[in-house]
Design a protein around this motif. Sequence first.
Motif, mmCIF file in Angstrom:
data_model
loop_
_atom_site.group_PDB
_atom_site.id
_atom_site.type_symbol
_atom_site.label_atom_id
_atom_site.label_comp_id
_atom_site.label_asym_id
_atom_site.label_seq_id
_atom_site.Cartn_x
_atom_site.Cartn_y
_atom_site.Cartn_z
ATOM 1 N N ILE A 3 0.856 -1.194 0.000
ATOM 2 C CA ILE A 3 0.000 0.000 0.000
ATOM 3 C C ILE A 3 0.888 1.238 0.000
ATOM 4 O O ILE A 3 1.727 1.412 0.884
ATOM 5 N N GLN A 4 0.691 2.071 -0.995
ATOM 6 C CA GLN A 4 1.449 3.312 -1.080
ATOM 7 C C GLN A 4 0.748 4.372 -0.232
ATOM 8 O O GLN A 4 -0.404 4.720 -0.477
ATOM 9 N N LYS A 5 1.442 4.862 0.776
ATOM 10 C CA LYS A 5 0.864 5.882 1.653
ATOM 11 C C LYS A 5 1.210 7.268 1.105
ATOM 12 O O LYS A 5 2.354 7.537 0.760
ATOM 13 N N VAL A 72 -0.627 13.673 -1.329
ATOM 14 C CA VAL A 72 0.277 13.663 -2.472
ATOM 15 C C VAL A 72 0.932 12.277 -2.552
ATOM 16 O O VAL A 72 1.572 11.825 -1.598
ATOM 17 N N TYR A 73 0.726 11.636 -3.705
ATOM 18 C CA TYR A 73 1.316 10.311 -3.934
ATOM 19 C C TYR A 73 2.566 10.455 -4.786
ATOM 20 O O TYR A 73 2.553 11.148 -5.793
#
Length: 75
Positions: A3-5, A72-73
């Motif tokens: 999971i990209q936080k 912001v990813y």
Amino acid sequence: MDIQKPEIICHLDELMQQRGLTQQQLSEETGIAPAGIRAYQHNSFRRIDRDTLATIAGYFKLRSLDELFTFVYKE
């Protein structure tokens, strides 16, 4: 699953600048400690306190969290 936080960016500093407020003034008017205000201004907060969030939203008459935070990813 990886999971990209996102990075959470707080726009409190911009809201304060629009009203010409200092940390001390906002602290005196809301009861939020200057250190707490500073943490949100500089995006160094570790947790988001619900009561603090409600106080900020009420003070600035915010209608949505989008007015205070951006996710912001990194690609």
